[in-house]
Design a protein around this motif. Sequence first.
Motif, PDB file in Angstrom:
ATOM      1  N   GLN A  45       0.816  -1.212   0.000  1.00 46.51           N
ATOM      2  CA  GLN A  45       0.000   0.000   0.000  1.00 46.51           C
ATOM      3  C   GLN A  45       0.854   1.268   0.000  1.00 46.51           C
ATOM      4  OE1 GLN A  45      -3.325  -0.288  -0.301  1.00 46.51           O
ATOM      5  NE2 GLN A  45      -2.889  -2.467  -0.434  1.00 46.51           N
ATOM      6  N   SER A  46       2.163   1.127  -0.115  1.00 50.02           N
ATOM      7  CA  SER A  46       3.071   2.268   0.005  1.00 50.02           C
ATOM      8  C   SER A  46       3.225   3.041  -1.303  1.00 50.02           C
ATOM      9  CB  SER A  46       4.458   1.781   0.448  1.00 50.02           C
ATOM     10  OG  SER A  46       5.066   1.051  -0.594  1.00 50.02           O
ATOM     11  N   ASN A  47       3.784   4.239  -1.179  1.00 50.05           N
ATOM     12  CA  ASN A  47       4.121   5.025  -2.372  1.00 50.05           C
ATOM     13  C   ASN A  47       5.158   4.299  -3.208  1.00 50.05           C
ATOM     14  OD1 ASN A  47       2.360   7.068  -1.765  1.00 50.05           O
ATOM     15  ND2 ASN A  47       3.908   8.406  -0.871  1.00 50.05           N
ATOM     16  N   ASN A  48       6.019   3.515  -2.579  1.00 54.53           N
ATOM     17  CA  ASN A  48       7.014   2.750  -3.336  1.00 54.53           C
ATOM     18  C   ASN A  48       6.333   1.761  -4.278  1.00 54.53           C
ATOM     19  OD1 ASN A  48       9.307   3.973  -2.329  1.00 54.53           O
ATOM     20  ND2 ASN A  48       9.508   2.532  -0.646  1.00 54.53           N
ATOM     21  N   GLU A  49       5.246   1.134  -3.846  1.00 53.49           N
ATOM     22  CA  GLU A  49       4.513   0.208  -4.712  1.00 53.49           C
ATOM     23  C   GLU A  49       3.902   0.964  -5.891  1.00 53.49           C
ATOM     24  OE1 GLU A  49       2.820  -3.212  -6.334  1.00 53.49           O
ATOM     25  OE2 GLU A  49       4.401  -2.999  -4.855  1.00 53.49           O
ATOM     26  N   ILE A  50       3.351   2.136  -5.632  1.00 55.64           N
ATOM     27  CA  ILE A  50       2.784   2.957  -6.708  1.00 55.64           C
ATOM     28  C   ILE A  50       3.876   3.313  -7.704  1.00 55.64           C
ATOM     29  CG2 ILE A  50       1.725   5.181  -7.255  1.00 55.64           C
ATOM     30  CD1 ILE A  50       0.359   4.973  -4.453  1.00 55.64           C
ATOM     31  N   LEU A  51       5.018   3.735  -7.197  1.00 55.23           N
ATOM     32  CA  LEU A  51       6.147   4.074  -8.060  1.00 55.23           C
ATOM     33  C   LEU A  51       6.603   2.871  -8.873  1.00 55.23           C
ATOM     34  CD1 LEU A  51       8.296   6.148  -8.893  1.00 55.23           C
ATOM     35  CD2 LEU A  51       9.622   5.421  -6.914  1.00 55.23           C
ATOM     36  N   LYS A  52       6.675   1.715  -8.227  1.00 54.59           N
ATOM     37  CA  LYS A  52       7.078   0.487  -8.908  1.00 54.59           C
ATOM     38  C   LYS A  52       6.102   0.158 -10.039  1.00 54.59           C
ATOM     39  CE  LYS A  52       7.829  -4.372  -7.832  1.00 54.59           C
ATOM     40  NZ  LYS A  52       6.557  -5.088  -7.739  1.00 54.59           N
ATOM     41  N   MET A  53       4.805   0.293  -9.782  1.00 50.78           N
ATOM     42  CA  MET A  53       3.816  -0.003 -10.811  1.00 50.78           C
ATOM     43  C   MET A  53       3.850   1.027 -11.943  1.00 50.78           C
ATOM     44  SD  MET A  53       2.690  -2.836  -9.890  1.00 50.78           S
ATOM     45  CE  MET A  53       1.457  -3.033 -11.132  1.00 50.78           C
ATOM     46  N   GLN A  54       4.124   2.283 -11.619  1.00 50.75           N
ATOM     47  CA  GLN A  54       4.185   3.318 -12.647  1.00 50.75           C
ATOM     48  C   GLN A  54       5.363   3.111 -13.592  1.00 50.75           C
ATOM     49  OE1 GLN A  54       4.215   7.060 -10.579  1.00 50.75           O
ATOM     50  NE2 GLN A  54       1.996   7.124 -10.424  1.00 50.75           N
ATOM     51  N   THR A  55       6.422   2.515 -13.108  1.00 53.34           N
ATOM     52  CA  THR A  55       7.610   2.332 -13.945  1.00 53.34           C
ATOM     53  C   THR A  55       7.737   0.911 -14.488  1.00 53.34           C
ATOM     54  OG1 THR A  55       8.995   1.796 -12.026  1.00 53.34           O
ATOM     55  CG2 THR A  55       8.855   4.120 -12.686  1.00 53.34           C
ATOM     56  N   LYS A  56       6.799   0.051 -14.163  1.00 53.93           N
ATOM     57  CA  LYS A  56       6.892  -1.372 -14.519  1.00 53.93           C
ATOM     58  C   LYS A  56       7.047  -1.620 -16.016  1.00 53.93           C
ATOM     59  CE  LYS A  56       4.685  -5.749 -13.599  1.00 53.93           C
ATOM     60  NZ  LYS A  56       3.641  -6.415 -12.815  1.00 53.93           N
ATOM     61  N   PHE A  57       6.340  -0.868 -16.851  1.00 56.07           N
ATOM     62  CA  PHE A  57       6.339  -1.160 -18.278  1.00 56.07           C
ATOM     63  C   PHE A  57       7.086  -0.131 -19.109  1.00 56.07           C
ATOM     64  CE2 PHE A  57       2.542  -3.231 -16.533  1.00 56.07           C
ATOM     65  CZ  PHE A  57       2.896  -4.540 -16.803  1.00 56.07           C
ATOM     66  N   SER A  58       7.817   0.769 -18.455  1.00 53.24           N
ATOM     67  CA  SER A  58       8.588   1.734 -19.234  1.00 53.24           C
ATOM     68  C   SER A  58       9.765   1.027 -19.886  1.00 53.24           C
ATOM     69  CB  SER A  58       9.074   2.882 -18.348  1.00 53.24           C
ATOM     70  OG  SER A  58      10.069   2.426 -17.468  1.00 53.24           O
ATOM     71  N   THR A  59      10.328   1.603 -20.911  1.00 56.56           N
ATOM     72  CA  THR A  59      11.388   0.937 -21.673  1.00 56.56           C
ATOM     73  C   THR A  59      12.633   0.698 -20.836  1.00 56.56           C
ATOM     74  OG1 THR A  59      12.113   3.058 -22.528  1.00 56.56           O
ATOM     75  CG2 THR A  59      10.609   1.768 -23.904  1.00 56.56           C
ATOM     76  N   LEU A  60      12.978   1.625 -19.971  1.00 53.71           N
ATOM     77  CA  LEU A  60      14.166   1.441 -19.132  1.00 53.71           C
ATOM     78  C   LEU A  60      13.802   1.035 -17.715  1.00 53.71           C
ATOM     79  CD1 LEU A  60      16.315   4.502 -20.226  1.00 53.71           C
ATOM     80  CD2 LEU A  60      16.552   2.123 -20.933  1.00 53.71           C
ATOM     81  N   ASN A  61      12.498   0.910 -17.443  1.00 58.81           N
ATOM     82  CA  ASN A  61      12.021   0.574 -16.115  1.00 58.81           C
ATOM     83  C   ASN A  61      12.521   1.566 -15.072  1.00 58.81           C
ATOM     84  OD1 ASN A  61      10.397  -0.855 -14.435  1.00 58.81           O
ATOM     85  ND2 ASN A  61      11.884  -2.446 -14.004  1.00 58.81           N
ATOM     86  N   SER A  62      12.618   2.817 -15.469  1.00 59.74           N
ATOM     87  CA  SER A  62      13.032   3.861 -14.534  1.00 59.74           C
ATOM     88  C   SER A  62      12.342   5.162 -14.899  1.00 59.74           C
ATOM     89  CB  SER A  62      14.545   4.044 -14.573  1.00 59.74           C
ATOM     90  OG  SER A  62      14.923   4.571 -15.819  1.00 59.74           O
TER      91      SER A  62
END
Length: 73
Positions: A45-62
């Motif tokens: 439920q943390s902001n880290n999980e939100i951040l992880k999901m937001q970057t999950k499918f980006s090309t560099l994953n960052s």
Amino acid sequence: MEIERLEEPYSISFRDPEWLLTHHEGLTLENVLEYFAESPFWDPQSNNEILKMQTKFSTLNSLPDHSPPLDIT
């Protein structure tokens, strides 16, 4: 995965040597959330999980320039 419990309850550490062996580049800014998400300290439920999901499918994953995401509230 190793969870080391010392006498003090606030002295618990996490290390996953198998994960580290499979990621030859080691821990980087691009994969540190993936690594930490494997630990017992991860809060889904943390902001880290939100951040992880937001970057999950980006090309560099960052995130570009390692700036904060646009919409964590």
